[in-house]
Enzyme design. Structure first.
Site, PDB file in Angstrom:
ATOM      1  N   CYS A 122       0.875  -1.184   0.000  1.00 28.79           N
ATOM      2  CA  CYS A 122       0.000   0.000   0.000  1.00 28.79           C
ATOM      3  C   CYS A 122       0.906   1.226   0.000  1.00 28.79           C
ATOM      4  O   CYS A 122       2.047   1.146  -0.480  1.00 28.79           O
ATOM      5  CB  CYS A 122      -0.975  -0.025   1.176  1.00 28.79           C
ATOM      6  N   ASN A 128       2.205   1.395   4.508  1.00 28.43           N
ATOM      7  CA  ASN A 128       2.485   0.108   5.158  1.00 28.43           C
ATOM      8  C   ASN A 128       2.146   0.124   6.660  1.00 28.43           C
ATOM      9  O   ASN A 128       2.772  -0.554   7.454  1.00 28.43           O
ATOM     10  CB  ASN A 128       3.947  -0.327   4.943  1.00 28.43           C
ATOM     11  N   CYS A 150      -1.589   0.762   7.433  1.00 28.21           N
ATOM     12  CA  CYS A 150      -3.038   0.500   7.509  1.00 28.21           C
ATOM     13  C   CYS A 150      -3.448  -0.752   6.722  1.00 28.21           C
ATOM     14  O   CYS A 150      -3.820  -1.764   7.316  1.00 28.21           O
ATOM     15  CB  CYS A 150      -3.835   1.704   6.990  1.00 28.21           C
ATOM     16  N   ARG A 151      -3.389  -0.693   5.385  1.00 27.88           N
ATOM     17  CA  ARG A 151      -3.963  -1.761   4.552  1.00 27.88           C
ATOM     18  C   ARG A 151      -3.063  -2.976   4.377  1.00 27.88           C
ATOM     19  O   ARG A 151      -3.495  -4.117   4.592  1.00 27.88           O
ATOM     20  CB  ARG A 151      -4.342  -1.190   3.168  1.00 27.88           C
ATOM     21  N   SER A 152      -1.808  -2.780   3.948  1.00 29.93           N
ATOM     22  CA  SER A 152      -1.005  -3.960   3.614  1.00 29.93           C
ATOM     23  C   SER A 152      -0.611  -4.817   4.829  1.00 29.93           C
ATOM     24  O   SER A 152      -0.557  -6.053   4.697  1.00 29.93           O
ATOM     25  CB  SER A 152       0.219  -3.598   2.748  1.00 29.93           C
ATOM     26  N   ASP A 185      -7.848   4.112   0.699  1.00 31.37           N
ATOM     27  CA  ASP A 185      -6.974   4.554   1.786  1.00 31.37           C
ATOM     28  C   ASP A 185      -7.841   4.989   2.979  1.00 31.37           C
ATOM     29  O   ASP A 185      -8.601   5.947   2.874  1.00 31.37           O
ATOM     30  CB  ASP A 185      -6.144   5.736   1.254  1.00 31.37           C
TER      31      ASP A 185
HETATM   32  P1  4NP Z   1      -1.781   2.755   4.111  1.00 36.52           P
HETATM   33  O1  4NP Z   1      -2.464   4.085   4.673  1.00 36.52           O
HETATM   34  O2  4NP Z   1      -1.188   3.129   2.764  1.00 36.52           O
HETATM   35  O3  4NP Z   1      -2.922   1.812   3.962  1.00 36.52           O
HETATM   36  O4  4NP Z   1      -0.745   2.331   5.118  1.00 36.52           O
HETATM   37  C1  4NP Z   1      -1.804   5.304   4.822  1.00 36.52           C
HETATM   38  C2  4NP Z   1      -0.947   5.496   5.890  1.00 36.52           C
HETATM   39  C3  4NP Z   1      -0.330   6.721   6.066  1.00 36.52           C
HETATM   40  C4  4NP Z   1      -0.594   7.753   5.171  1.00 36.52           C
HETATM   41  C5  4NP Z   1      -1.441   7.538   4.099  1.00 36.52           C
HETATM   42  C6  4NP Z   1      -2.045   6.312   3.922  1.00 36.52           C
HETATM   43  N1  4NP Z   1       0.010   9.028   5.367  1.00 36.52           N
HETATM   44  O5  4NP Z   1      -0.306   9.944   4.595  1.00 36.52           O
HETATM   45  O6  4NP Z   1       0.837   9.198   6.296  1.00 36.52           O
END
Ligand code: 4NP
Length: 155
Positions: free
Chosen positions: A8, A11, A13-15, A126
């Site tokens: 993602c 790294n 939240c989703r992955s 996201d």
């Molecule tokens: P992820 O979510 O890609 O699913 O881990 C996010 C985590 C952090 C951020 C964006 C999306 N950020 O902007 O810090």
């Protein structure tokens, strides 16, 4: 041996959720020796070394899944180490395809997690700027994608 890397943006939240859910599915079927599973982010620099977001830890915990991952950024070595680069959304798919192209590697080793599901929207959105409900929706989508991926890899 299938080597699967879930990807993602951050790294956190989703992955890591996808990694935990997929690991849970394969261990339920006693298939853990047939798989190497990991996760990373295309933009690891913000969250490198961090535990998953507390909202991902909570939704995983509510479903009896423990997340053990620490965030890391996608590396060029990953592109050849893994045979499947499974990505959460189109923005990150493009990032991975561009990197594969740059290193003369096949872009066919990357796909969207929801690509082969019946869902109309093939992206896991996201959830970072949303609330816990968003993480519950993301959990459901990832569960569907991981179940389909495991079927596709074991038939
Ligand atoms: P992820 O979510 O890609 O699913 O881990 C996010 C985590 C952090 C951020 C964006 C999306 N950020 O902007 O810090």
């Amino acid at each position: 041996m299938h080597k699967v890397l879930f990807i993602c943006l951050g790294n956190i939240c989703r992955s890591p959720l996808a990694e935990g859910i997929f690991n849970n599915l394969i261990s339920n079927q006693n298939l853990q020796n047939n798989f190497l599973v990991d996760s990373c982010g295309t933009s690891g620099s913000y969250h490198e070394g961090e535990k998953p977001d507390p909202r991902s830890i909570k939704v995983a915990h509510d479903n009896n899944i423990k997340l053990n991952h620490l965030a890391r950024q996608l590396t060029v070595k990953d592109l050849s180490d893994f045979d499947l680069l499974t990505v959460m959304d189109k923005e990150n798919l493009l990032n991975v395809q561009n990197l594969l192209h740059k290193h003369n590697l096949s872009i066919h080793k990357t796909n969207l997690l929801l690509e082969n599901t019946d869902l109309l929207n093939k992206e896991v959105p996201d959830p970072y700027y949303g609330d816990q409900k968003g993480f519950e929706k993301v959990y459901e989508l990832i569960q569907i994608g991981c179940e389909k991926l495991l079927v596709d890899l074991t038939i």
